[in-house]
Design a protein around this motif. Sequence first.
Motif, PDB file in Angstrom:
ATOM      1  N   ASN A  41       0.809  -1.218   0.000  1.00  0.00           N
ATOM      2  CA  ASN A  41       0.000   0.000   0.000  1.00  0.00           C
ATOM      3  C   ASN A  41       0.844   1.270   0.000  1.00  0.00           C
ATOM      4  N   SER A  42       2.141   1.121  -0.243  1.00  0.00           N
ATOM      5  CA  SER A  42       3.005   2.299  -0.234  1.00  0.00           C
ATOM      6  C   SER A  42       2.622   3.246  -1.376  1.00  0.00           C
ATOM      7  N   PRO A  43       2.481   4.549  -1.079  1.00  0.00           N
ATOM      8  CA  PRO A  43       2.115   5.499  -2.146  1.00  0.00           C
ATOM      9  C   PRO A  43       3.289   5.801  -3.069  1.00  0.00           C
ATOM     10  N   PHE A  44       4.504   5.451  -2.645  1.00  0.00           N
ATOM     11  CA  PHE A  44       5.685   5.771  -3.452  1.00  0.00           C
ATOM     12  C   PHE A  44       6.273   4.503  -4.056  1.00  0.00           C
ATOM     13  N   PRO A  45       6.571   4.527  -5.346  1.00  0.00           N
ATOM     14  CA  PRO A  45       7.222   3.352  -5.931  1.00  0.00           C
ATOM     15  C   PRO A  45       8.641   3.215  -5.376  1.00  0.00           C
ATOM     16  N   CYS A  46       9.111   1.979  -5.292  1.00  0.00           N
ATOM     17  CA  CYS A  46      10.463   1.737  -4.767  1.00  0.00           C
ATOM     18  C   CYS A  46      11.493   2.339  -5.734  1.00  0.00           C
ATOM     19  N   PRO A  47      12.448   3.134  -5.201  1.00  0.00           N
ATOM     20  CA  PRO A  47      13.421   3.775  -6.103  1.00  0.00           C
ATOM     21  C   PRO A  47      14.643   2.907  -6.420  1.00  0.00           C
ATOM     22  N   CYS A  48      14.655   1.642  -5.965  1.00  0.00           N
ATOM     23  CA  CYS A  48      15.862   0.825  -6.173  1.00  0.00           C
ATOM     24  C   CYS A  48      16.067   0.544  -7.667  1.00  0.00           C
ATOM     25  N   PRO A  49      17.317   0.225  -8.040  1.00  0.00           N
ATOM     26  CA  PRO A  49      17.613   0.068  -9.480  1.00  0.00           C
ATOM     27  C   PRO A  49      17.196  -1.277 -10.070  1.00  0.00           C
ATOM     28  N   LEU A  50      16.646  -2.185  -9.260  1.00  0.00           N
ATOM     29  CA  LEU A  50      16.258  -3.506  -9.784  1.00  0.00           C
ATOM     30  C   LEU A  50      14.970  -3.412 -10.597  1.00  0.00           C
ATOM     31  N   PRO A  51      14.737  -4.393 -11.484  1.00  0.00           N
ATOM     32  CA  PRO A  51      13.459  -4.419 -12.224  1.00  0.00           C
ATOM     33  C   PRO A  51      12.286  -4.539 -11.242  1.00  0.00           C
ATOM     34  N   HIS A  52      11.195  -3.835 -11.561  1.00  0.00           N
ATOM     35  CA  HIS A  52      10.029  -3.831 -10.662  1.00  0.00           C
ATOM     36  C   HIS A  52       8.855  -4.611 -11.247  1.00  0.00           C
ATOM     37  N   ASN A  53       8.016  -5.084 -10.330  1.00  0.00           N
ATOM     38  CA  ASN A  53       6.767  -5.772 -10.697  1.00  0.00           C
ATOM     39  C   ASN A  53       6.984  -6.942 -11.657  1.00  0.00           C
ATOM     40  N   ILE A  54       8.089  -7.643 -11.442  1.00  0.00           N
ATOM     41  CA  ILE A  54       8.360  -8.833 -12.248  1.00  0.00           C
ATOM     42  C   ILE A  54       7.958 -10.055 -11.431  1.00  0.00           C
ATOM     43  N   ASN A  55       7.284 -10.979 -12.122  1.00  0.00           N
ATOM     44  CA  ASN A  55       6.861 -12.203 -11.467  1.00  0.00           C
ATOM     45  C   ASN A  55       7.951 -13.256 -11.645  1.00  0.00           C
ATOM     46  N   THR A  56       8.751 -13.489 -10.604  1.00  0.00           N
ATOM     47  CA  THR A  56       9.832 -14.476 -10.703  1.00  0.00           C
ATOM     48  C   THR A  56       9.535 -15.653  -9.761  1.00  0.00           C
ATOM     49  N   SER A  57      10.362 -16.697  -9.887  1.00  0.00           N
ATOM     50  CA  SER A  57      10.204 -17.833  -8.963  1.00  0.00           C
ATOM     51  C   SER A  57      10.302 -17.344  -7.524  1.00  0.00           C
ATOM     52  N   PHE A  58      11.218 -16.401  -7.287  1.00  0.00           N
ATOM     53  CA  PHE A  58      11.422 -15.954  -5.906  1.00  0.00           C
ATOM     54  C   PHE A  58      10.267 -15.086  -5.412  1.00  0.00           C
ATOM     55  N   THR A  59       9.739 -14.186  -6.269  1.00  0.00           N
ATOM     56  CA  THR A  59       8.612 -13.360  -5.810  1.00  0.00           C
ATOM     57  C   THR A  59       7.394 -14.254  -5.536  1.00  0.00           C
ATOM     58  N   ARG A  60       7.244 -15.324  -6.326  1.00  0.00           N
ATOM     59  CA  ARG A  60       6.111 -16.228  -6.088  1.00  0.00           C
ATOM     60  C   ARG A  60       6.307 -17.004  -4.775  1.00  0.00           C
ATOM     61  N   LEU A  61       7.548 -17.411  -4.530  1.00  0.00           N
ATOM     62  CA  LEU A  61       7.830 -18.085  -3.246  1.00  0.00           C
ATOM     63  C   LEU A  61       7.570 -17.125  -2.079  1.00  0.00           C
ATOM     64  N   LEU A  62       8.091 -15.913  -2.198  1.00  0.00           N
ATOM     65  CA  LEU A  62       7.873 -14.912  -1.140  1.00  0.00           C
ATOM     66  C   LEU A  62       6.381 -14.653  -0.939  1.00  0.00           C
ATOM     67  N   GLY A  63       5.661 -14.555  -2.050  1.00  0.00           N
ATOM     68  CA  GLY A  63       4.212 -14.318  -1.984  1.00  0.00           C
ATOM     69  C   GLY A  63       3.503 -15.418  -1.201  1.00  0.00           C
ATOM     70  N   HIS A  64       3.905 -16.671  -1.440  1.00  0.00           N
ATOM     71  CA  HIS A  64       3.287 -17.779  -0.710  1.00  0.00           C
ATOM     72  C   HIS A  64       3.571 -17.673   0.795  1.00  0.00           C
ATOM     73  N   ILE A  65       4.820 -17.309   1.129  1.00  0.00           N
ATOM     74  CA  ILE A  65       5.155 -17.184   2.557  1.00  0.00           C
ATOM     75  C   ILE A  65       4.343 -16.036   3.177  1.00  0.00           C
ATOM     76  N   LEU A  66       4.314 -14.898   2.486  1.00  0.00           N
ATOM     77  CA  LEU A  66       3.624 -13.728   3.031  1.00  0.00           C
ATOM     78  C   LEU A  66       2.109 -13.899   3.047  1.00  0.00           C
ATOM     79  N   SER A  67       1.598 -14.906   2.337  1.00  0.00           N
ATOM     80  CA  SER A  67       0.141 -15.119   2.310  1.00  0.00           C
ATOM     81  C   SER A  67      -0.356 -15.770   3.605  1.00  0.00           C
ATOM     82  N   ALA A  68       0.563 -16.201   4.464  1.00  0.00           N
ATOM     83  CA  ALA A  68       0.148 -16.890   5.707  1.00  0.00           C
ATOM     84  C   ALA A  68      -0.795 -16.006   6.506  1.00  0.00           C
TER      85      ALA A  68
END
Lengths: 226, 226
Positions: B61-88
Amino acid sequence: MSVVQMVKIVGLGAVALTLSVEWLGWLFCRLWPRKISRGPLKEVFFFPTEVACTEHLFTPNSPFPCPCPLPHNINTSFTRLLGHILSASSSLDLCVFAFTNLDLSRAVLALHTRGIPIRILTDMDYTLITGSQIGAIRRAGICVRCDSGAVHMHHKFAVVDGRRLITGSLNWTLTAIQSNKENILVTEEPDLVLPFITEFQRLWDVNDPARRHLPSIAEKPASLVL
Amino acid sequence: MSVVQMVKIVGLGAVALTLSVEWLGWLFCRLWPRKISRGPLKEVFFFPTEVACTEHLFTPNSPFPCPCPLPHNINTSFTRLLGHILSASSSLDLCVFAFTNLDLSRAVLALHTRGIPIRILTDMDYTLITGSQIGAIRRAGICVRCDSGAVHMHHKFAVVDGRRLITGSLNWTLTAIQSNKENILVTEEPDLVLPFITEFQRLWDVNDPARRHLPSIAEKPASLVL
């Protein structure tokens, strides 16, 4: 009897029969839940396993019982794993980090003797560890490819007959089987098996020795990119 | 109309309706196979994964996009794994050999902040490796038990909300996620999840520090065995 009455009777009869069929199905599922097929094979084994004789899996038709001092005819996590490997009738694709276990090596060699096509992908560094079975397997004529990257090929999965996935934390080593806390999951669920088949083929192609020294498109000079 | 004729009509109507229902169901499955629920969740992810920003998973819910230099809003194996953990939403039971990954540690700490009960089982030797997150997790007040046996607690699985299993070859380390060839399998199939729940509870009880110094029945002198 009027047409309206007849339609009513037919309709009520149809509804009653449909509900009866559905209800009988539900009742059957409740009374004999395990007798109904619950979809594709799903099994989980944990390790360490009891140490038991595995000779009957390799020589099921032997007229003489094995004289070794280990317990016989015990169903352990390891005998079930061995049984799944030995059940291969058309192919075995194995992608494993460390492979030192003699029984599993014997199972792979037995499948090879039966003429079953086998492909083994392993980690180059771990082919050099004490007791690695990769040398013996290669010498028997089984096709082995090694991932020689700077990092580890850390998978531990097998696909039997292109339809049965065996995967988990367990490397194919004696320590993993007899000492460590480990797990193995076996399934024939296509949604789980197919991604592993695809990934195996991708890694198999990437690690083709004939391709290893060819520059990839990304490595070629820009002028050569088609 | 005679009674016999009426029974015939009712019977034929019922059979016709039943067959129609079955046939329509079959046709629907053939025409829209993917729209039908194919049973419990089944997913497979392979690693190494692309390196991408994960900030949106922690602060959706952050109103500001993350300013880090990495690609954003990419669906990777790791973001999906993290998503499953955070869904608890009710519990997280984690049984992992090595745990050094900062994003996964942050996810566990975020769940703890939300008040979600967390139990972590890990290998004693591997709590001492460089970058281990177990110390920070313990200091936050999360319950951790260590398997201190002479061999390894080599599992790498998590159970989310007592119904979603995450298992595979992947340790919770940066090398495993960004470098190694690894796999993760996610499922809610009860036949696969329940054995892991049972094994987690068994290992949790075995590694209860309060029980560690009590002699087991097998260790007691014979005269004390009841």
